[in-house]
Design a protein around this motif. Structure first.
Motif, PDB file in Angstrom:
ATOM      1  N   GLY A 195       6.896  15.440  -5.658  1.00  0.00           N
ATOM      2  CA  GLY A 195       6.591  16.801  -6.088  1.00  0.00           C
ATOM      3  C   GLY A 195       7.675  17.813  -5.768  1.00  0.00           C
ATOM      4  O   GLY A 195       7.476  19.011  -5.954  1.00  0.00           O
ATOM      5  N   ALA A 196       8.846  17.364  -5.298  1.00  0.00           N
ATOM      6  CA  ALA A 196       9.907  18.310  -4.956  1.00  0.00           C
ATOM      7  C   ALA A 196      10.651  18.806  -6.197  1.00  0.00           C
ATOM      8  O   ALA A 196      11.376  19.796  -6.127  1.00  0.00           O
ATOM      9  CB  ALA A 196      10.891  17.661  -3.987  1.00  0.00           C
ATOM     10  N   GLY A 197      10.481  18.129  -7.323  1.00  0.00           N
ATOM     11  CA  GLY A 197      11.135  18.566  -8.552  1.00  0.00           C
ATOM     12  C   GLY A 197      12.277  17.670  -8.998  1.00  0.00           C
ATOM     13  O   GLY A 197      13.043  18.046  -9.896  1.00  0.00           O
ATOM     14  N   LYS A 198      12.394  16.477  -8.419  1.00  0.00           N
ATOM     15  CA  LYS A 198      13.513  15.582  -8.732  1.00  0.00           C
ATOM     16  C   LYS A 198      13.551  15.193 -10.212  1.00  0.00           C
ATOM     17  O   LYS A 198      14.582  15.324 -10.869  1.00  0.00           O
ATOM     18  CB  LYS A 198      13.424  14.293  -7.893  1.00  0.00           C
ATOM     19  N   THR A 199      12.409  14.720 -10.704  1.00  0.00           N
ATOM     20  CA  THR A 199      12.385  14.254 -12.086  1.00  0.00           C
ATOM     21  C   THR A 199      12.609  15.415 -13.057  1.00  0.00           C
ATOM     22  O   THR A 199      13.303  15.278 -14.065  1.00  0.00           O
ATOM     23  CB  THR A 199      11.050  13.536 -12.373  1.00  0.00           C
ATOM     24  N   THR A 200      12.042  16.567 -12.716  1.00  0.00           N
ATOM     25  CA  THR A 200      12.234  17.735 -13.582  1.00  0.00           C
ATOM     26  C   THR A 200      13.712  18.111 -13.648  1.00  0.00           C
ATOM     27  O   THR A 200      14.238  18.438 -14.730  1.00  0.00           O
ATOM     28  CB  THR A 200      11.404  18.923 -13.051  1.00  0.00           C
TER      29      THR A 200
ATOM     30  N   PRO B 114       0.802  -1.228   0.000  1.00  0.00           N
ATOM     31  CA  PRO B 114       0.000   0.000   0.000  1.00  0.00           C
ATOM     32  C   PRO B 114       0.834   1.278   0.000  1.00  0.00           C
ATOM     33  O   PRO B 114       0.287   2.362  -0.159  1.00  0.00           O
ATOM     34  CB  PRO B 114      -0.823  -0.110   1.283  1.00  0.00           C
ATOM     35  N   THR B 115       2.134   1.170   0.166  1.00  0.00           N
ATOM     36  CA  THR B 115       2.916   2.408   0.236  1.00  0.00           C
ATOM     37  C   THR B 115       3.901   2.530  -0.915  1.00  0.00           C
ATOM     38  O   THR B 115       4.771   3.375  -0.903  1.00  0.00           O
ATOM     39  CB  THR B 115       3.691   2.499   1.567  1.00  0.00           C
ATOM     40  N   ALA B 116       3.752   1.679  -1.932  1.00  0.00           N
ATOM     41  CA  ALA B 116       4.744   1.661  -3.015  1.00  0.00           C
ATOM     42  C   ALA B 116       4.884   3.014  -3.692  1.00  0.00           C
ATOM     43  O   ALA B 116       5.981   3.394  -4.115  1.00  0.00           O
ATOM     44  CB  ALA B 116       4.382   0.592  -4.027  1.00  0.00           C
ATOM     45  N   ALA B 117       3.773   3.754  -3.803  1.00  0.00           N
ATOM     46  CA  ALA B 117       3.839   5.011  -4.540  1.00  0.00           C
ATOM     47  C   ALA B 117       4.073   6.205  -3.619  1.00  0.00           C
ATOM     48  O   ALA B 117       3.957   7.347  -4.025  1.00  0.00           O
ATOM     49  CB  ALA B 117       2.552   5.218  -5.334  1.00  0.00           C
ATOM     50  N   LEU B 118       4.377   5.930  -2.374  1.00  0.00           N
ATOM     51  CA  LEU B 118       4.476   7.037  -1.409  1.00  0.00           C
ATOM     52  C   LEU B 118       5.933   7.384  -1.081  1.00  0.00           C
ATOM     53  O   LEU B 118       6.813   6.522  -1.101  1.00  0.00           O
ATOM     54  CB  LEU B 118       3.763   6.649  -0.112  1.00  0.00           C
ATOM     55  N   ASP B 119       6.171   8.645  -0.760  1.00  0.00           N
ATOM     56  CA  ASP B 119       7.514   9.040  -0.327  1.00  0.00           C
ATOM     57  C   ASP B 119       7.656   8.734   1.164  1.00  0.00           C
ATOM     58  O   ASP B 119       6.686   8.382   1.833  1.00  0.00           O
ATOM     59  CB  ASP B 119       7.781  10.503  -0.687  1.00  0.00           C
ATOM     60  N   PRO B 120       8.884   8.848   1.724  1.00  0.00           N
ATOM     61  CA  PRO B 120       9.107   8.395   3.099  1.00  0.00           C
ATOM     62  C   PRO B 120       8.162   9.031   4.113  1.00  0.00           C
ATOM     63  O   PRO B 120       7.677   8.348   5.023  1.00  0.00           O
ATOM     64  CB  PRO B 120      10.551   8.825   3.379  1.00  0.00           C
ATOM     65  N   VAL B 121       7.872  10.313   3.943  1.00  0.00           N
ATOM     66  CA  VAL B 121       7.027  10.980   4.933  1.00  0.00           C
ATOM     67  C   VAL B 121       5.608  10.426   4.862  1.00  0.00           C
ATOM     68  O   VAL B 121       5.004  10.069   5.874  1.00  0.00           O
ATOM     69  CB  VAL B 121       7.041  12.507   4.709  1.00  0.00           C
ATOM     70  N   ALA B 122       5.087  10.302   3.627  1.00  0.00           N
ATOM     71  CA  ALA B 122       3.739   9.781   3.471  1.00  0.00           C
ATOM     72  C   ALA B 122       3.668   8.338   3.953  1.00  0.00           C
ATOM     73  O   ALA B 122       2.685   7.911   4.565  1.00  0.00           O
ATOM     74  CB  ALA B 122       3.309   9.881   2.006  1.00  0.00           C
ATOM     75  N   GLU B 123       4.728   7.587   3.679  1.00  0.00           N
ATOM     76  CA  GLU B 123       4.781   6.197   4.110  1.00  0.00           C
ATOM     77  C   GLU B 123       4.722   6.122   5.639  1.00  0.00           C
ATOM     78  O   GLU B 123       3.970   5.341   6.215  1.00  0.00           O
ATOM     79  CB  GLU B 123       6.072   5.556   3.611  1.00  0.00           C
TER      80      GLU B 123
END
Lengths: 627, 590
Positions: free
Chosen positions: B373-378, A545-554
């Motif tokens: 959304g921090a801009g890494k890929t961009t 469930p967290t594969a698409a999330l960044d560390p904070v969201a995870e």
């Protein structure tokens, strides 16, 4: 492919076509009735014009009585107007009724897809069958939709045949006057010979066309592949997801090889063009010649009889018109429709093979107790499972037990059987061997829908629909709005919901409503979680469930996990083993077997175990810092 | 269009003219055959003459019909070839156009429209030839019919033209009902098709678990009702059109009959001449109405062709052939510098990157981390020259990269981005990204480095196995993790001086991930590399870590430096490693 074609007998073909008509019109009988009326009318009415015009010509060539002429002209234009009016009314009535018939037929197919056992949905045999069905439809228009064409044409040709015969009989029965020197034409043998000749020449055309059709049907698979290649490489540059690849790897060049190849199946130096320059071109030219020859023969016979004084010039036009419609039109059409229906029967057989896939899963009748205390226990007893058509076990002899309120983590390498385990648990598949028990009773004995009610799942490849946010969460048109909203908040999407002007009624995506919004991968994952919460089932299963999330969201999901899950039983599948820390039990799968089960602390202590390996593969990078 | 046809399929215009002539020839023959033969019967000419007349017509018709049938068999393939050629050109434009054009709404709309004109046989790029043929046919045919009619009667000709015009304009107005309500119809149809298909395919699991079948069925039935209601409404309008047409026909035929019968009674027309002229009236009316329709199609399709041309000639903000050439020499090193780079997507009002300066030294391993959304890929896209900075500049060994031929510049980069694409082609072609010259040994080597040797060896066709099941039904299906490895093999095969990896391990299990990390140094040996990942563990292999936050480099340094600093990076690391660390201390205690 051709051999299979031939294997459908005429009788079987008829049966299949009749069954197809019943299948299509079962719930739309009125459309069928209107359709038959409309086509019968359209087939018969042209003969009215032919007959009346003949009378007019005869009068012009003969007596030329102004009164008779006026009456005839009024009849002709009046009847034409009347017929057109009735035809338009019929058309309007029919076309309005039959709107949506096309998609109705598609819906018969997708309805089956939605109702069949999941095991069959995923079965490669079903996939293959369906792709042949879809391709023959896209490539040659074969299949269920084709039946409606056949029905229209056959039906109207039958009526047209009747009308044609009525206007033609006198051509053969009217004798040539004795003494014209052509009396031999009156011999029944000559008449029979002429009719046979007409039939023979008019048959040559469909016979040659059939050869061409068979030739084309032979390459239908190549034909479809060619189309798919074109729709891939011909539009590669349009795709969003490959736009970066196209540039970094200079893939335009790769596509060119397919797009600029004049020897492609459809190109000017390709297979079809060659075939049509050669054998097929010759045959279809021959068939065109036969059809002209037929016209010549008709003129010859009719005119000679007319010339000898058997009938007047008006009758000559009537007979030429009627005979041409009869032999070159309806008679030939009936034959070619019949042969077409026979060809289509092969594809109908495939369609029915698909529609007749039985629901094999045993459907029990026990209801699942809706226990207040949610006291459920699940047990796997020596469960093994092979996917349909596979030789190897995806799951081997798995036994485990867990109780309500527990948090179970399922871990293992890619392909170790984690997802299969979940699919069996949710009864998307039944075990090949062994049994799964809910509160001590084999799950097959429960009513299927009832059993499904026990689980909420967020699959790794979950699907949301381009429909309103609230309906997506609830899975209904009329739903409990406050509940849907609170589930969305619990899953961490509250702020996003507040930012939507239309709140729960906002559409997702642009497939259904162009004004819909696009959610990010993480947001979609949260919405899928909200849907699982709305269902409020005793078991909740989360697959990555967290594969698409960044560390904070995870971390947020981890922290709110207990609150989200509440008193439910949770099963958590993840590559991020940190999640095992807040689960009571960890089940470790490897190569289809359950190799370890226990608490995180116990498992990680077993240095020879798979879990230790998995954990350290990930933890080492974080642990070092502490040393 | 004609120019392209001349260059690529020169026979097409010639076919059009020939087919039009053959068609008109047939029509005239068929028009004359009945009256001529009838007149012979009426006049009771000697039998041999009757035979000769019928035979002559049959022969003429035979000739015209067989030639046109034969041609008809294959001329379509020339038209398809030309359409595919144009589609190919559009595809090249789509593949190669300055990446920033993809954010230009005008270009994207043009491109989409142009695509629809080459997408099928009925698209303007192919259908226009048929329209042109039909238009020529009508033009020639109407001229012939007008000549025939004018010789007997001008009034009839005038009546025909008048009724045809009235019929054309009223019909155009009425039949345009659906056209005028096309947005309403399109919305209804879109909904109908969407819900019809929604229940099948990849939603099967969710539908069963959540019992979504009834919901989707209800929506389907609603959409179907809306569709039928629309069709019934439009049918009413069509009925009116039909009634107007039948009235017009009634009056025109009434007039023609009266006029011609008068001619027979008073002016000495024979019955067969009557037939000839009357038939001419019918055909001529029909053709005049239709040529007006055809002219309409021709206009629409010509506009389609202009759209295609406009899309093909859309201006390029980047330099390609007109830029400085750039060839990579073995051993050449590169220093990539970002100088005060800001970037904002066209049509938006927010800078995704703000004033970024970066000196990316030869052979350096750079990690870019930050929240979604921090801009890494961009940032990576700006470095690879896919996007040009809105402000500031990017230089390669001191030269502004905008001066180079951009396609040469791309050659310096290998990349694994988050989107996967499996070409419908063999494994080898996918790794080499080439379908002409493939170094098979190198393909195998790269597959090995990416950890795919075993999988490929298990396939009967090995590296020649086809991929992408959407196109090749018997294609090999790869799992998410395997696909990701294949993408890596592809990047290794290209062996470019820069390697850009954007979340290359997201779909891998912990052990596989760890293997990739371990071989990371080997893979990037001698190259400059950028690694984007959510998993901070991966940053360990990098010389330098950039932490992006809302488009600026918030922190920069080695892992150790950033941890010591105790800033955002250290926080993120703490969050992610929390569960692992507790475990670690736990273990130490044990």
């Amino acid at each position: 492919m051709n051999n299979k074609h031939d294997s459908v007998s005429a009788k079987e073909a008829l049966k299949l076509n009749l069954r197809a008509i019943r299948t299509i019109y079962a719930t739309r009988k009125k459309v069928l009735a209107l359709r038959l009326t409309k086509f019968a009318f359209a087939a018969l009415t042209p003969y009215v014009g032919i007959r009346l015009s003949a009378l007019l010509l005869d009068e012009l060539a003969g007596a030329r009585d102004p009164k008779v002429l006026t009456a005839l002209v009024l009849w002709i234009i009046g009847s034409a107007a009347g017929i057109t009016l009735i035809q338009s009314l019929l058309d309007r009535w029919h076309d309005g009724e039959q709107a949506g018939m096309y998609i109705h037929i598609d819906h018969i197919m997708s309805g089956k897809m939605a109702s069949m056992d999941y095991a069959d949905v995923e079965d490669t045999e079903t996939y293959k069958l369906l792709s042949v069905i879809n391709q023959s439809r896209q490539g040659g228009g074969w299949g269920l939709h084709h039946v409606t064409h056949n029905l229209n044409n056959l039906w109207s040709s039958l009526f047209s045949l009747g009308g044609g015969v009525a206007l033609t009989v006198t051509l053969f029965t009217t004798p040539v006057p004795e003494g014209s020197g052509l009396a031999f034409l009156n011999s029944p043998w000559v008449t029979a010979g002429v009719i046979l000749l007409f039939i023979a020449v008019s048959l040559a055309v469909p016979a040659m066309t059939a050869v061409c059709d068979r030739q084309r049907a032979k390459v239908v698979t190549r034909h479809n592949l060619s189309n798919r290649l074109f729709s891939y490489y011909g539009r590669y540059g349009d795709r969003e997801e490959t736009a970066v690849d196209a540039r970094i790897y200079d893939l335009g060049r790769f596509c060119d090889k397919y797009n600029f190849d004049k020897t492609n199946l459809f190109s000017s130096k390709g297979y079809f063009a060659k075939l049509n320059r050669g054998k097929l071109g010759f045959l279809s030219t021959l068939s065109a010649a036969a059809s002209v020859l037929f016209t010549g023969l008709v003129y010859l016979y009719v005119c000679v009889k007319g010339w000898s004084g058997a009938f007047g010039v008006g009758a000559v036009t009537q007979y030429v018109g009627a005979v041409t419609m009869l032999f070159a039109g309806s008679f030939r059409n009936i034959l070619s429709e019949l042969s077409d229906m026979k060809n289509n029967a092969y594809f109908l057989k495939l369609v029915f093979r698909f529609l007749d896939i039985p629901n094999r899963m045993y459907q029990g009748s026990l209801t699942v107790e809706k226990r207040r205390d949610r006291d459920y226990e699940i047990e796997f007893k020596n469960v093994s499972f092979k996917y349909p058509g596979a030789d190897t076990y995806a799951l081997k002899n798995v036994s485990l037990k867990f109780k309500v309120g527990q948090r179970l983590a399922v871990v293992g390498r890619n392909g170790s059987g984690k997802t299969t385990f979940i699919k069996l648990l949710c009864r998307l598949y039944d075990p090949t061997e062994g049994e799964i028990l809910l509160n001590g009773i084999d799950i097959r004995k429960y009513d299927y829908k009832d059993y499904m009610g026990v689980f909420s799942v967020v699959f790794q490849d979950f699907r949301l629909f381009s429909l309103p946010v609230g309906e997506n969460v609830a899975g209904k048109v009329d739903y409990h709005r406050a509940l849907a909203e609170s589930c969305i908040r619990d899953s961490g999407l509250g702020d996003r919901l507040d930012s939507l002007e239309q709140g729960l009624d906002t559409f997702l995506g642009k497939d259904y409503e162009t004004g819909g919004i696009d959610l990010s991968g993480g947001e979609k994952q949260k919405l899928a979680l909200a849907r699982a919460l709305y269902k409020n089932a005793p078991f909740i299963i989360l697959d990555e469930p967290t594969a698409a999330l960044d560390p904070v969201a995870e971390a947020e999901v981890y922290q709110s996990f207990d609150k989200i899950v509440g008193d439910k039983t949770a099963i958590y599948i993840s590559h991020r083993l940190s999640s095992c820390r807040f689960c009571d039990v960890v089940a470790v799968f490897d190569g289809g077997a359950l190799v370890q089960m226990g608490s995180h602390d116990d498992l990680v202590a077993d240095e020879n175990g798979q879990y230790h390996k998995l954990w350290h593969a990930q933890a080492q990078y974080y642990a070092e810092e502490q040393v | 269009m004609c120019k392209l046809a001349r260059k690529y399929e020169r026979v097409i215009p010639f076919h059009c003219l020939l087919m039009a002539l053959l068609f008109v020839g047939q029509q005239l023959t068929e028009l004359y055959i009945a009256p001529t033969v009838l007149s012979a019967v009426e006049r009771h000419v000697p039998l041999p003459r009757l035979f000769l007349t019928i035979g002559g017509f049959t022969l003429l018709l035979l000739l015209l019909r067989t030639v046109s049938t034969y041609l008809n068999g294959f001329i379509g393939y020339h038209r398809i070839t030309l359409r595919m050629f144009i589609a190919g050109l559009l595809n090249r434009k789509g593949c190669d156009t300055s990446y920033v054009n993809r954010f230009d709404k005008k270009y994207m709309d043009l491109k989409q429209n142009a695509g629809s004109y080459v997408g099928s046989n009925s698209g303007a790029a192919e259908a226009i030839w048929n329209t042109l043929t039909v238009f020529l046919q009508y033009l020639l045919g109407i001229a012939a019919y007008a000549a025939i009619l004018a010789s007997v009667s001008l009034p009839i000709l005038l009546v025909i033209v008048a009724t045809a015009l009235v019929s054309f304009f009223t019909n155009r107005y009425l039949n345009a009902y659906e056209y005028r309500h096309r947005e309403e119809l399109a919305a209804i149809e879109r909904k109908l098709w969407y819900v019809q298909g929604a229940a099948s395919g990849d939603a099967a699991k969710d539908i069963r678990i959540f019992g979504l079948g009834n919901w989707l069925e209800e929506l389907y039935q609603n959409a179907l009702s809306a569709f039928r209601a629309f069709k019934i409404k439009s049918q009413k309008v069509y009925l009116l059109a039909n009634v107007i047409n039948l009235l017009l026909t009634f009056f025109r035929n009434g007039f023609a009959y009266a006029y011609l019968i008068h001619g027979v009674l008073e002016g000495g027309l024979s019955a067969s001449e009557f037939l000839l002229y009357f038939n001419t009236v019918g055909s001529a009316t029909w053709w005049i109405t239709d040529i007006l329709n055809t002219a309409g199609y021709l206009r629409t399709q010509s506009l389609g062709i202009s759209t295609i041309r406009e899309a093909l000639e859309y201006p390029e903000p980047f330099k390609f052939e007109d830029g400085r050439p750039l060839t990579h020499a073995e051993g050449q090193t590169y220093e990539l510098k970002l100088e005060n780079v800001s970037f904002r997507y066209p049509g938006t009002d927010r800078d995704v990157l703000k004033n970024i300066s970066l000196d990316f030294r030869p052979g350096e391993k750079l990690a870019v981390v930050g929240l979604n959304g921090a801009g890494k890929t961009t940032l990576v896209k700006v470095m690879t020259g896919l996007l040009d900075p809105t402000e500031g500049r990017v230089t390669l060994n001191g030269v502004d990269i905008r001066d180079y031929d951009r396609r040469d510049y791309y050659k310096l980069f290998s990349a694994v981005f988050q989107h996967f694409s499996l070409l419908p082609a063999s494994v080898a072609e996918n790794v080499a990204q080439d379908n002409e010259k493939i170094d098979e040994e190198r393909v195998k080597d790269c597959l090995g480095k990416a950890g795919l040797s075993e999988k490929i060896a298990s396939l009967p066709e090995g590296i020649h196995a086809k991929l992408n099941r959407h196109v090749y039904e018997d294609a090999t299906a790869l799992s998410g993790g395997e696909t990701q490895r294949l993408m890596l093999a592809r990047a290794l095969y290209k062996d470019a001086p820069f390697l850009m990896l954007d979340e290359p391990t997201a779909a891998l299990d912990p052990i596989a991930e760890s293997e990739i990390y371990e071989s990371y140094n080997e893979m990037t040996a001698g190259k400059s590399a950028v690694f984007i990942s959510h998993r901070l563990a991966s940053t360990r292999f990098c010389n330098r870590i950039l932490l992006l936050q809302e488009g600026v480099i918030a922190e920069e340094g080695s892992h150790r430096e950033l941890m010591a600093k105790g800033g955002i990076y250290a926080d993120l690391f703490a969050i992610q490693s929390k569960y692992y660390r507790e475990e670690d201390s736990h273990e130490q205690q044990a």
